[in-house]
Design an enzyme around this catalytic site. Structure first.
Site, PDB file in Angstrom:
ATOM      1  CG  LEU A  64     -47.370  28.346  29.225  1.00  0.00           C
ATOM      2  CD1 LEU A  64     -48.517  28.796  30.120  1.00  0.00           C
ATOM      3  CD2 LEU A  64     -46.891  29.504  28.367  1.00  0.00           C
ATOM      4  N   PRO A  65     -43.260  27.566  31.005  1.00  0.00           N
ATOM      5  CG  PRO A  65     -42.351  29.447  32.040  1.00  0.00           C
ATOM      6  CD  PRO A  65     -43.329  29.034  30.992  1.00  0.00           C
ATOM      7  CB  THR A  95     -42.102  19.531  31.320  1.00  0.00           C
ATOM      8  OG1 THR A  95     -41.765  19.151  29.993  1.00  0.00           O
ATOM      9  CG2 THR A  95     -41.780  18.390  32.271  1.00  0.00           C
ATOM     10  CE  LYS A 170     -40.105  16.247  29.329  1.00  0.00           C
ATOM     11  NZ  LYS A 170     -39.144  16.479  28.311  1.00  0.00           N
ATOM     12  CE  LYS A 245     -40.261  22.222  34.208  1.00  0.00           C
ATOM     13  NZ  LYS A 245     -41.093  22.945  33.234  1.00  0.00           N
TER      14      LYS A 245
HETATM   15  P1  NAD Z   1     -38.833  29.219  27.621  1.00  0.00           P
HETATM   16  O1  NAD Z   1     -38.676  29.886  28.944  1.00  0.00           O
HETATM   17  O2  NAD Z   1     -37.851  29.497  26.537  1.00  0.00           O
HETATM   18  O3  NAD Z   1     -40.288  29.570  27.018  1.00  0.00           O
HETATM   19  C1  NAD Z   1     -41.436  29.666  27.796  1.00  0.00           C
HETATM   20  C2  NAD Z   1     -42.173  30.921  27.336  1.00  0.00           C
HETATM   21  O4  NAD Z   1     -43.439  31.007  27.989  1.00  0.00           O
HETATM   22  C3  NAD Z   1     -41.433  32.215  27.665  1.00  0.00           C
HETATM   23  O5  NAD Z   1     -41.180  32.916  26.470  1.00  0.00           O
HETATM   24  C4  NAD Z   1     -42.397  32.966  28.587  1.00  0.00           C
HETATM   25  O6  NAD Z   1     -42.368  34.364  28.409  1.00  0.00           O
HETATM   26  C5  NAD Z   1     -43.719  32.379  28.159  1.00  0.00           C
HETATM   27  N1  NAD Z   1     -44.796  32.528  29.133  1.00  0.00           N
HETATM   28  C6  NAD Z   1     -44.792  32.306  30.458  1.00  0.00           C
HETATM   29  N2  NAD Z   1     -46.006  32.523  30.994  1.00  0.00           N
HETATM   30  C7  NAD Z   1     -46.813  32.878  29.942  1.00  0.00           C
HETATM   31  C8  NAD Z   1     -48.192  33.234  29.830  1.00  0.00           C
HETATM   32  N3  NAD Z   1     -49.009  33.258  30.884  1.00  0.00           N
HETATM   33  N4  NAD Z   1     -48.670  33.529  28.616  1.00  0.00           N
HETATM   34  C9  NAD Z   1     -47.887  33.503  27.515  1.00  0.00           C
HETATM   35  N5  NAD Z   1     -46.568  33.181  27.563  1.00  0.00           N
HETATM   36  C10 NAD Z   1     -46.052  32.875  28.764  1.00  0.00           C
HETATM   37  O7  NAD Z   1     -38.920  27.661  27.925  1.00  0.00           O
HETATM   38  P2  NAD Z   1     -38.728  26.451  26.880  1.00  0.00           P
HETATM   39  O8  NAD Z   1     -37.312  25.990  26.906  1.00  0.00           O
HETATM   40  O9  NAD Z   1     -39.385  26.804  25.607  1.00  0.00           O
HETATM   41  O10 NAD Z   1     -39.579  25.318  27.640  1.00  0.00           O
HETATM   42  C11 NAD Z   1     -40.988  25.338  27.638  1.00  0.00           C
HETATM   43  C12 NAD Z   1     -41.482  24.050  28.265  1.00  0.00           C
HETATM   44  O11 NAD Z   1     -40.991  22.942  27.514  1.00  0.00           O
HETATM   45  C13 NAD Z   1     -40.995  23.839  29.715  1.00  0.00           C
HETATM   46  O12 NAD Z   1     -42.064  23.299  30.452  1.00  0.00           O
HETATM   47  C14 NAD Z   1     -39.839  22.857  29.551  1.00  0.00           C
HETATM   48  O13 NAD Z   1     -39.649  22.064  30.712  1.00  0.00           O
HETATM   49  C15 NAD Z   1     -40.303  22.040  28.381  1.00  0.00           C
HETATM   50  N6  NAD Z   1     -39.231  21.409  27.588  1.00  0.00           N
HETATM   51  C16 NAD Z   1     -38.123  22.125  27.242  1.00  0.00           C
HETATM   52  C17 NAD Z   1     -37.128  21.512  26.487  1.00  0.00           C
HETATM   53  C18 NAD Z   1     -35.874  22.272  26.071  1.00  0.00           C
HETATM   54  O14 NAD Z   1     -34.944  21.637  25.565  1.00  0.00           O
HETATM   55  N7  NAD Z   1     -35.828  23.607  26.257  1.00  0.00           N
HETATM   56  C19 NAD Z   1     -37.273  20.172  26.092  1.00  0.00           C
HETATM   57  C20 NAD Z   1     -38.425  19.486  26.431  1.00  0.00           C
HETATM   58  C21 NAD Z   1     -39.409  20.121  27.177  1.00  0.00           C
END
Ligand code: NAD
Length: 309
Positions: A64-65, A95, A170, A245
């Site tokens: 999740l975000p 994260t 991390k 973030k």
């Molecule tokens: P994203 O916004 O694409 O995906 C997050 C998803 O969670 C969204 O689709 C949202 O609708 C869903 N969501 C939110 N609340 C929810 C709930 N209660 N129930 C079900 N779904 C819910 O974000 P992302 O890029 O996939 O990143 C996700 C996590 O991974 C973050 O914490 C980010 O910091 C971490 N991260 C991202 C990357 C990257 O390159 N994008 C790399 C490493 C870590």
């Protein structure tokens, strides 16, 4: 195994798809219906509600975000924690700050449920290729149980320590990543300002003491490397807003222990300004633009001027 998967966005989508490929039964839930449809095309089942996704699940994974989203999912009004089977293992890959990770895991433990934090490194490319690094915090037993599932989505699984330690390791990594990306962009711009070819300069620094991941694997100068965001108008990859973030989480952690993080603070200021200049959705290597001159020989690089170019 039956796996309940929350959050099938940029990262969670391909991670869930890799679990399906490995033969697991994945029941996904996301707040965005279109993303759930994509997950279904990739072989997952769509749950109609969060509670449905955890029904009978042996493992529950969330990607999740934010900390608010994690807290809301597990502990909120309709929180799913109480619906999760006592014998199931909960793995939060989001994260978030270490305090929230510890708090949610402690509440789960009080209820007899095992939970670990397992944030990832490797970005969307790593999520697709199944080569993520998982940086875990939690009991050794729980992490050992998680390992075979995590290995369907990643190449490396580390235990950093108890609950919350995965999150801390991390953000230490991502603070360093921000610092060497900025340093790399700054050095490349200075070289180019003096007439050097950025590709040749990159080769020289890669074979010298300036070598680092940003230079070698994720070069921020457009055209130096294929298949990296800098060669695709900084699209895809790891967004500036997400780097902001993580830097916020790093500074919050530094404050709580009075750790000196002057480079991290500077990185946060530069990335915050860069995001505010209209680059929040672009990949974090777009910090290269911050150092670009608006016109040849103009004294102020773009990032230090008021308006973005
Ligand atoms: P994203 O916004 O694409 O995906 C997050 C998803 O969670 C969204 O689709 C949202 O609708 C869903 N969501 C939110 N609340 C929810 C709930 N209660 N129930 C079900 N779904 C819910 O974000 P992302 O890029 O996939 O990143 C996700 C996590 O991974 C973050 O914490 C980010 O910091 C971490 N991260 C991202 C990357 C990257 O390159 N994008 C790399 C490493 C870590």
């Amino acid at each position: 195994m039956k796996i309940g998967f929350f959050g099938v966005g940029h990262m969670g989508g391909p991670m869930a798809a890799n679990l399906v490929k490995a033969g697991h039964e994945v029941v996904a839930f996301d707040l965005v219906p279109a993303l759930l449809e994509t997950a279904v095309k990739d072989g997952a089942k769509a749950a109609a509600s969060a509670a449905e996704a955890v029904q009978g699940a042996e493992v529950v994974i969330s990607m999740l975000p934010s900390a608010g989203a994690v807290r809301g999912l597990y502990l909120g009004n309709d929180g799913v924690l109480e619906y999760i089977d006592q014998s199931a293992l909960i793995i939060d890959c989001s994260t978030i700050d270490a305090d929230t990770a510890r708090e949610v895991a402690a509440i789960a433990r009080e209820q007899g449920r095992a939970m670990i934090d397992a944030p990832v490194s490797g970005g969307v490319g790593g999520a697709r290729a199944g080569t993520l690094t998982f940086i875990c915090g939690g009991d050794e037993d729980a992490i050992d149980r998680a390992r075979p599932v995590l290995e369907c989505m990643g190449a490396q699984v580390f235990r950093a320590g108890d609950n919350g330690a995965g999150q801390l390791a991390k953000i230490c990594n991502n603070m360093l990543l921000a610092i060497h990306m900025i340093g790399t962009a700054e050095a490349l711009q200075m070289g180019v300002d003096h007439g050097l070819d950025p590709a040749v300069l990159s080769d020289i620094m890669k074979a010298s003491s300036g070598d680092n991941w940003s230079l070698d694997k994720y070069n921020p100068w457009p055209g130096v490397m294929d298949n990296v965001p800098s060669s695709k108008d900084y699209e895809g990859g790891f967004a500036v807003k997400l780097m902001n973030k993580d830097l916020g989480l790093a500074l919050q952690a530094a404050l709580s222990t009075q750790s000196a993080t002057p480079m991290g603070n500077l990185a946060k200021s530069l990335y915050a300004a860069h995001g505010n200049h209209g680059y929040a959705e672009k990949d974090f290597s777009s910090i290269q633009i911050f150092f670009r001159h608006k016109e040849p020989n103009s004294s102020l690089p773009l990032g230090f001027q008021r308006q973005s170019g």
